[in-house]
Design a protein around this motif. Structure first.
Motif, mmCIF file in Angstrom:
data_model
loop_
_atom_site.group_PDB
_atom_site.id
_atom_site.type_symbol
_atom_site.label_atom_id
_atom_site.label_comp_id
_atom_site.label_asym_id
_atom_site.label_seq_id
_atom_site.Cartn_x
_atom_site.Cartn_y
_atom_site.Cartn_z
ATOM 1 N N LEU A 366 1.211 4.627 -4.404
ATOM 2 C CA LEU A 366 0.338 3.455 -4.348
ATOM 3 C C LEU A 366 0.656 2.472 -5.463
ATOM 4 O O LEU A 366 0.656 1.248 -5.262
ATOM 5 C CB LEU A 366 -1.118 3.910 -4.437
ATOM 6 C CG LEU A 366 -2.206 2.849 -4.252
ATOM 7 C CD1 LEU A 366 -2.031 2.108 -2.938
ATOM 8 C CD2 LEU A 366 -3.578 3.495 -4.330
ATOM 9 N N GLY A 367 0.974 2.989 -6.658
ATOM 10 C CA GLY A 367 1.280 2.132 -7.792
ATOM 11 C C GLY A 367 2.563 1.346 -7.640
ATOM 12 O O GLY A 367 2.737 0.300 -8.271
ATOM 13 N N ARG A 368 3.470 1.830 -6.795
ATOM 14 C CA ARG A 368 4.741 1.136 -6.570
ATOM 15 C C ARG A 368 4.738 0.307 -5.297
ATOM 16 O O ARG A 368 5.719 -0.376 -4.996
ATOM 17 C CB ARG A 368 5.880 2.154 -6.533
ATOM 18 C CG ARG A 368 6.176 2.720 -7.921
ATOM 19 C CD ARG A 368 7.421 3.566 -7.968
ATOM 20 N NE ARG A 368 7.835 3.761 -9.368
ATOM 21 C CZ ARG A 368 8.814 4.556 -9.750
ATOM 22 N NH1 ARG A 368 9.499 5.253 -8.856
ATOM 23 N NH2 ARG A 368 9.135 4.658 -11.027
ATOM 24 N N ALA A 369 3.673 0.373 -4.540
ATOM 25 C CA ALA A 369 3.587 -0.364 -3.284
ATOM 26 C C ALA A 369 3.232 -1.819 -3.518
ATOM 27 O O ALA A 369 2.684 -2.186 -4.562
ATOM 28 C CB ALA A 369 2.542 0.283 -2.383
ATOM 29 N N PRO A 370 3.506 -2.682 -2.543
ATOM 30 C CA PRO A 370 2.982 -4.052 -2.614
ATOM 31 C C PRO A 370 1.461 -4.038 -2.474
ATOM 32 O O PRO A 370 0.857 -3.024 -2.107
ATOM 33 C CB PRO A 370 3.629 -4.740 -1.400
ATOM 34 C CG PRO A 370 4.706 -3.822 -0.927
ATOM 35 C CD PRO A 370 4.302 -2.454 -1.340
ATOM 36 N N GLN A 371 0.841 -5.168 -2.732
ATOM 37 C CA GLN A 371 -0.592 -5.272 -2.528
ATOM 38 C C GLN A 371 -0.917 -5.313 -1.031
ATOM 39 O O GLN A 371 -0.042 -5.517 -0.187
ATOM 40 C CB GLN A 371 -1.139 -6.510 -3.238
ATOM 41 C CG GLN A 371 -0.924 -6.465 -4.748
ATOM 42 C CD GLN A 371 -2.001 -7.189 -5.523
ATOM 43 O OE1 GLN A 371 -3.145 -7.288 -5.096
ATOM 44 N NE2 GLN A 371 -1.643 -7.699 -6.692
ATOM 45 N N THR A 372 -2.182 -5.102 -0.706
ATOM 46 C CA THR A 372 -2.583 -5.017 0.695
ATOM 47 C C THR A 372 -2.437 -6.367 1.400
ATOM 48 O O THR A 372 -2.569 -7.429 0.789
ATOM 49 C CB THR A 372 -4.050 -4.568 0.810
ATOM 50 O OG1 THR A 372 -4.866 -5.424 -0.002
ATOM 51 C CG2 THR A 372 -4.230 -3.134 0.374
ATOM 52 N N PRO A 373 -2.178 -6.338 2.715
ATOM 53 C CA PRO A 373 -2.164 -7.587 3.480
ATOM 54 C C PRO A 373 -3.551 -8.217 3.472
ATOM 55 O O PRO A 373 -4.566 -7.541 3.270
ATOM 56 C CB PRO A 373 -1.763 -7.135 4.881
ATOM 57 C CG PRO A 373 -2.129 -5.693 4.942
ATOM 58 C CD PRO A 373 -1.944 -5.155 3.549
ATOM 59 N N GLU A 374 -3.596 -9.526 3.689
ATOM 60 C CA GLU A 374 -4.854 -10.259 3.621
ATOM 61 C C GLU A 374 -5.235 -10.805 4.994
ATOM 62 O O GLU A 374 -4.378 -11.009 5.858
ATOM 63 C CB GLU A 374 -4.738 -11.397 2.607
ATOM 64 C CG GLU A 374 -4.416 -10.910 1.195
ATOM 65 C CD GLU A 374 -4.223 -12.032 0.197
ATOM 66 O OE1 GLU A 374 -4.449 -13.204 0.568
ATOM 67 O OE2 GLU A 374 -3.849 -11.756 -0.967
ATOM 68 N N LYS A 375 -6.530 -11.023 5.171
ATOM 69 C CA LYS A 375 -7.061 -11.622 6.410
ATOM 70 C C LYS A 375 -6.542 -10.896 7.657
ATOM 71 O O LYS A 375 -6.081 -11.523 8.615
ATOM 72 C CB LYS A 375 -6.716 -13.112 6.481
ATOM 73 C CG LYS A 375 -7.303 -13.932 5.350
ATOM 74 C CD LYS A 375 -6.924 -15.405 5.465
ATOM 75 C CE LYS A 375 -7.503 -16.213 4.308
ATOM 76 N NZ LYS A 375 -7.103 -17.638 4.374
ATOM 77 N N VAL A 376 -6.634 -9.586 7.638
ATOM 78 C CA VAL A 376 -6.163 -8.787 8.772
ATOM 79 C C VAL A 376 -7.166 -8.905 9.910
ATOM 80 O O VAL A 376 -8.362 -8.641 9.743
ATOM 81 C CB VAL A 376 -5.987 -7.308 8.351
ATOM 82 C CG1 VAL A 376 -5.486 -6.486 9.541
ATOM 83 C CG2 VAL A 376 -5.024 -7.200 7.181
#
Length: 459
Positions: A366-376
């Motif tokens: 999780l720490g190396r992942a991108p941030q979550t997508p927005e406005k899904v």
């Protein structure tokens, strides 16, 4: 039907829906593996964990009302030792890991706190390497211990499994991860005051809220090092429980109405963090099954994740599969030849190693992942047996290489399948009537964000 036949049918459906094989692959929903995370998992040591627990037990009691001035006995000596160990680990971080004794005053409540007392959480913070990524992930256990009488601050209360085991997980993770870099900030915490009323975690949850941290996950570890239940005669070192609340504690009326409409009462952020922990942990750690407990904690009980849930954060609790109550919240004694007390001899350190590795793999991925997508969102303008999803790329942190669409039947406990796409929209040949969907950001190495469920939108 064979797996090959299932895949062939699924591929045909995908092609009919216009999903190109070069961009979309349907697979069983499990985490991709990163060689560096595998290496970190391999560095977790059962011997180190034993040494850490034995040292914590050597303080005889870590009761929150025990001495803070004695150099060898009590909560004060234990706190200083944890702090000194964190500082040793921090030397490998090139200045990115800092260590703090976060002190706070707990007012006497006439129950478990007879008078005002100073407590402290021991905190090691590994600053994120990406200045544009403000995410924070916490892993925690509680340092304090207790005997049979929760107000007994004098008797021996070794607290080997409850909860030196959880603090040992936190410390071993800090040791292994200190020399590595992560876009997100990782926080390693030994709470005080859990047995007296979750005071340390409540203090930190309130601080996080007040200071506006972008806290995306809390992994709480409490009673995680014993694989044997004397009461039931069960020995099981291949399963561990993760508890999570189904719906957010701070859910608004509008969110509650939408949840009831969609039937998404099993898909709160904490529940999907637990699914993420299962998916990731089982991918990296052999001979362990993460069993999802579909309640906030054990029956009528709570832990240090609870104050974070109450503040609206995704937080879960890991706990061993079968607790041994002869060696939990018990005075150290022998009765009729039977030993009672929370002693090191009743722990399984290979089991604790695996549980540490599950936490580490989850936090690292999780720490190396991108941030979550927005406005899904899921498009609802037209009645159709297909499902149209769209979203925006995250506005902070590194750019995703693509996105995973997670899918499961409405009666399924975990995500069954996932599809990789590079675009920020997709049409799936599956009806939204019959499945739940979520979207994760992913980088080129397969590190994935937490999943985000779509909300209904009209084109």
């Amino acid at each position: 039907m064979t797996h090959k036949t299932k895949f062939t049918r699924l591929l045909a459906l995908c092609m009919l829906a216009g999903l190109y094989l070069s961009q979309t692959v349907a697979v069983q929903a499990q985490a991709a593996q990163d060689e560096e995370i595998q290496k970190m998992v391999g560095e977790v040591s059962a011997d180190n964990l034993r040494t850490l627990v034995e040292k914590m037990v050597s303080f005889e009691t870590r009761h929150s009302l025990s001495s803070t001035t004695d150099k060898k006995r009590g909560i004060g000596a234990a706190r200083e030792w944890v702090k000194s160990e964190f500082e040793k680990y921090a030397k490998a971080s090139n200045g990115r890991m800092t260590v703090d004794m976060d002190r706070y005053i707990v007012k006497g409540d006439g129950r478990r706190i007879p008078q005002d007392v100073e407590m402290a959480n021991v905190v090691a913070t590994l600053k994120g390497a990406d200045p544009n990524d403000d995410r924070v992930i916490i892993v925690a256990g509680h340092l304090d211990s207790r005997a049979t009488d929760v107000m007994d601050a004098k008797s021996k209360a070794p607290g080997a499994n409850d909860d030196a085991s959880g603090v040992a997980i936190v410390m071993e993770m800090a040791r292994v991860m200190a020399s590595r870099q992560f876009p997100a900030t990782l926080v390693f915490v030994a709470f005080q005051g859990e047995e007296q009323g979750l005071y340390g975690s409540r203090h930190m949850a309130e601080r996080v809220k007040k200071e506006g941290w972008n806290l995306v996950a809390v992994l709480n570890n409490d009673i995680v090092g014993n694989s044997y239940s004397a009461e039931m005669g069960i020995h099981d070192n291949t399963r561990v429980r993760v508890f999570s609340e189904a719906t957010p504690s701070n859910e608004t009326e509008e969110q509650a109405r939408l949840r009831r409409t969609l039937g998404s009462e099993n898909d709160g952020p904490s529940r999907n963090l637990a699914r993420y922990m299962k998916m990731t942990g089982e991918a990296y750690v052999d001979q362990i099954e993460v069993v999802l407990g579909y309640r906030p904690d054990r029956f009528l009980r709570g832990g240090d994740h609870t104050p974070f849930n109450q503040q609206g954060y995704a937080a879960v609790r890991m706990s061993e599969m079968n607790e041994d109550f002869d060696h939990q919240h018990q005075d150290v004694r022998k009765e009729n030849g039977k030993q009672y007390g929370d002693l090191t001899e009743f722990m399984d350190f290979e089991y604790l190693r695996k549980n540490t590795a599950v936490n580490l793999a989850t936090m690292a991925n999780l720490g190396r992942a991108p941030q979550t997508p927005e406005k899904v969102g899921v498009l609802t303008a037209n009645l159709t047996n297909k499902t149209d999803l769209k979203w925006d790329a995250p506005t902070k942190g590194k750019k995703p290489a693509g996105y995973y669409i997670l899918m499961r039947e409405t009666s399924s406990q975990t995500w069954d399948k996932k599809f990789f796409v590079k675009d920020t929209k997709v049409t799936l040949p599956y009806s939204k009537d019959n499945y739940f969907f979520a979207v994760q950001s992913a980088d080129e190495l397969g590190h994935t964000s937490l999943p985000v469920l779509p909300v209904p939108v009209r084109q």
